[in-house]
Design a protein around this motif. Structure first.
Motif, PDB file in Angstrom:
ATOM      1  N   THR A  29      36.561  41.939  25.409  1.00  0.00           N
ATOM      2  CA  THR A  29      37.715  41.134  25.808  1.00  0.00           C
ATOM      3  C   THR A  29      38.732  41.007  24.678  1.00  0.00           C
ATOM      4  O   THR A  29      39.945  41.062  24.906  1.00  0.00           O
ATOM      5  CB  THR A  29      37.255  39.731  26.259  1.00  0.00           C
ATOM      6  OG1 THR A  29      36.350  39.869  27.354  1.00  0.00           O
ATOM      7  CG2 THR A  29      38.436  38.878  26.699  1.00  0.00           C
ATOM      8  N   SER A  30      38.259  40.839  23.458  1.00  0.00           N
ATOM      9  CA  SER A  30      39.184  40.693  22.328  1.00  0.00           C
ATOM     10  C   SER A  30      39.955  41.975  22.061  1.00  0.00           C
ATOM     11  O   SER A  30      41.104  41.941  21.619  1.00  0.00           O
ATOM     12  CB  SER A  30      38.419  40.270  21.076  1.00  0.00           C
ATOM     13  OG  SER A  30      37.466  41.256  20.714  1.00  0.00           O
ATOM     14  N   VAL A  36      40.497  43.366  30.944  1.00  0.00           N
ATOM     15  CA  VAL A  36      39.538  42.359  31.411  1.00  0.00           C
ATOM     16  C   VAL A  36      40.220  41.373  32.364  1.00  0.00           C
ATOM     17  O   VAL A  36      39.658  40.998  33.395  1.00  0.00           O
ATOM     18  CB  VAL A  36      38.908  41.610  30.218  1.00  0.00           C
ATOM     19  CG1 VAL A  36      38.021  40.470  30.710  1.00  0.00           C
ATOM     20  CG2 VAL A  36      38.075  42.568  29.371  1.00  0.00           C
ATOM     21  N   LEU A  37      41.435  40.972  32.034  1.00  0.00           N
ATOM     22  CA  LEU A  37      42.173  40.041  32.897  1.00  0.00           C
ATOM     23  C   LEU A  37      42.414  40.633  34.279  1.00  0.00           C
ATOM     24  O   LEU A  37      42.220  39.967  35.302  1.00  0.00           O
ATOM     25  CB  LEU A  37      43.510  39.672  32.251  1.00  0.00           C
ATOM     26  CG  LEU A  37      43.471  38.615  31.152  1.00  0.00           C
ATOM     27  CD1 LEU A  37      44.831  38.507  30.481  1.00  0.00           C
ATOM     28  CD2 LEU A  37      43.059  37.262  31.724  1.00  0.00           C
ATOM     29  N   VAL A  38      42.851  41.885  34.316  1.00  0.00           N
ATOM     30  CA  VAL A  38      43.113  42.537  35.604  1.00  0.00           C
ATOM     31  C   VAL A  38      41.826  42.639  36.424  1.00  0.00           C
ATOM     32  O   VAL A  38      41.798  42.322  37.616  1.00  0.00           O
ATOM     33  CB  VAL A  38      43.736  43.928  35.393  1.00  0.00           C
ATOM     34  CG1 VAL A  38      43.786  44.702  36.716  1.00  0.00           C
ATOM     35  CG2 VAL A  38      45.135  43.809  34.818  1.00  0.00           C
ATOM     36  N   GLY A  39      40.747  43.083  35.763  1.00  0.00           N
ATOM     37  CA  GLY A  39      39.475  43.189  36.469  1.00  0.00           C
ATOM     38  C   GLY A  39      38.981  41.840  36.965  1.00  0.00           C
ATOM     39  O   GLY A  39      38.507  41.715  38.100  1.00  0.00           O
ATOM     40  N   VAL A  43      38.421  40.766  40.982  1.00  0.00           N
ATOM     41  CA  VAL A  43      37.111  40.356  41.488  1.00  0.00           C
ATOM     42  C   VAL A  43      37.177  38.952  42.083  1.00  0.00           C
ATOM     43  O   VAL A  43      36.672  38.698  43.183  1.00  0.00           O
ATOM     44  CB  VAL A  43      36.052  40.421  40.365  1.00  0.00           C
ATOM     45  CG1 VAL A  43      34.740  39.791  40.825  1.00  0.00           C
ATOM     46  CG2 VAL A  43      35.820  41.854  39.935  1.00  0.00           C
ATOM     47  N   TYR A  44      37.819  38.013  41.364  1.00  0.00           N
ATOM     48  CA  TYR A  44      37.872  36.620  41.838  1.00  0.00           C
ATOM     49  C   TYR A  44      38.650  36.531  43.153  1.00  0.00           C
ATOM     50  O   TYR A  44      38.210  35.877  44.107  1.00  0.00           O
ATOM     51  CB  TYR A  44      38.551  35.740  40.771  1.00  0.00           C
ATOM     52  CG  TYR A  44      38.196  34.275  40.877  1.00  0.00           C
ATOM     53  CD1 TYR A  44      38.475  33.554  42.032  1.00  0.00           C
ATOM     54  CD2 TYR A  44      37.579  33.598  39.828  1.00  0.00           C
ATOM     55  CE1 TYR A  44      38.168  32.215  42.134  1.00  0.00           C
ATOM     56  CE2 TYR A  44      37.256  32.256  39.925  1.00  0.00           C
ATOM     57  CZ  TYR A  44      37.547  31.563  41.078  1.00  0.00           C
ATOM     58  OH  TYR A  44      37.232  30.241  41.179  1.00  0.00           O
ATOM     59  N   PHE A  77      45.025  30.129  39.055  1.00  0.00           N
ATOM     60  CA  PHE A  77      45.856  31.212  39.596  1.00  0.00           C
ATOM     61  C   PHE A  77      45.062  32.090  40.562  1.00  0.00           C
ATOM     62  O   PHE A  77      45.486  32.345  41.693  1.00  0.00           O
ATOM     63  CB  PHE A  77      46.411  32.067  38.457  1.00  0.00           C
ATOM     64  CG  PHE A  77      46.965  33.392  38.915  1.00  0.00           C
ATOM     65  CD1 PHE A  77      48.172  33.456  39.590  1.00  0.00           C
ATOM     66  CD2 PHE A  77      46.253  34.570  38.695  1.00  0.00           C
ATOM     67  CE1 PHE A  77      48.677  34.678  40.039  1.00  0.00           C
ATOM     68  CE2 PHE A  77      46.746  35.788  39.133  1.00  0.00           C
ATOM     69  CZ  PHE A  77      47.964  35.847  39.808  1.00  0.00           C
ATOM     70  N   THR A  78      43.890  32.560  40.120  1.00  0.00           N
ATOM     71  CA  THR A  78      43.118  33.469  40.963  1.00  0.00           C
ATOM     72  C   THR A  78      42.548  32.762  42.194  1.00  0.00           C
ATOM     73  O   THR A  78      42.519  33.337  43.288  1.00  0.00           O
ATOM     74  CB  THR A  78      41.966  34.102  40.155  1.00  0.00           C
ATOM     75  OG1 THR A  78      41.219  33.077  39.478  1.00  0.00           O
ATOM     76  CG2 THR A  78      42.490  35.079  39.136  1.00  0.00           C
ATOM     77  N   ALA A  79      42.121  31.502  42.028  1.00  0.00           N
ATOM     78  CA  ALA A  79      41.590  30.759  43.173  1.00  0.00           C
ATOM     79  C   ALA A  79      42.681  30.504  44.211  1.00  0.00           C
ATOM     80  O   ALA A  79      42.442  30.611  45.418  1.00  0.00           O
ATOM     81  CB  ALA A  79      40.985  29.436  42.706  1.00  0.00           C
ATOM     82  N   THR A  80      43.894  30.189  43.749  1.00  0.00           N
ATOM     83  CA  THR A  80      45.002  29.959  44.674  1.00  0.00           C
ATOM     84  C   THR A  80      45.405  31.248  45.371  1.00  0.00           C
ATOM     85  O   THR A  80      45.658  31.258  46.590  1.00  0.00           O
ATOM     86  CB  THR A  80      46.209  29.364  43.926  1.00  0.00           C
ATOM     87  OG1 THR A  80      45.816  28.151  43.274  1.00  0.00           O
ATOM     88  CG2 THR A  80      47.350  29.060  44.884  1.00  0.00           C
TER      89      THR A  80
END
Length: 209
Positions: A29-30, A36-39, A43-44, A77-80
């Motif tokens: 991630t670093s 990682v953010l896009v993936g 997924v979420y 953001f992803t949950a919304t």
């Protein structure tokens, strides 16, 4: 990702799975934050759209990988976005599913929405803030009972923040969690209910007047 055994790269179903996933993804991630953010987002959102259980583990992972503030922003953001996708999918094809799976809950929800048209945003906020009705049910049933999307969106965006904060913060101390039930002890649930009651107070006051 560097060549390795990718068996760890799966949807976590237990805290042990989640800890293994966190351990493998921390260094990556670093170095490759955007990937990682896009993936993570894909997924979420996919899980939320198709009502796949386990988003609580993804919320914990956000805290473990990104910290509290970035993690909360990412989860909200992803949950919304996922809830919105589920809303529109249900609007197209969800009516038979809702009537077959949750007939009693649907009748209750429909009655409450009809009664609270004047303060519907406050009521939807209350539902998001408290465990009165499951979030999955709210996502699928809202278009069926004619909850306007702008109210659904605002209630989701704002109402998920407190629970997201609790979960993401717990993700930072992932090794100290013994079970998912530890996330929502009596104090956490009481706090969420208190915030939910505050959210509907304006509607109750206007009705009494």
């Amino acid at each position: 990702m560097p060549a390795s055994d990718y068996s760890f790269l799966k949807l976590p179903r237990t805290l042990e799975d989640l800890q293994i996933l966190r351990d493998h993804l921390e260094t990556y991630t670093s170095d490759y934050t955007a990937q990682v953010l896009v993936g993570y987002c894909m997924v979420y959102i996919f899980m939320q759209t198709f009502m796949i259980p386990g988003t609580v583990f993804m919320s914990l992972l956000a805290g473990a990988l990104f910290g509290v503030f970035k993690g909360v922003a990412l989860v909200v953001f992803t949950a919304t976005a996922g809830a919105s996708s589920c809303y529109f999918l249900s609007k197209l094809i969800g009516r038979p599913l809702v009537f077959s799976l949750w007939p009693d809950k649907l009748s209750f929800f429909q009655e409450q929405v009809a009664r609270r048209r004047g303060g519907l945003l406050n009521y939807m906020l209350f539902l998001r803030l408290t465990p009165t009705l499951p979030n999955t049910f709210i996502n699928v049933a809202s278009p069926i009972v004619d909850v306007p999307y702008h109210i659904f969106f605002l209630a989701t965006l704002i109402g998920l923040v407190p629970a997201a904060y609790v979960t993401v913060k717990a993700g930072i101390a992932l090794g100290e969690l013994q079970s998912i039930e530890d996330l929502y002890d009596f104090n956490s649930i009481a706090t969420l209910f208190l915030i939910g009651i505050v959210s509907i107070t304006p509607t109750l006051i206007s009705k009494s007047k």
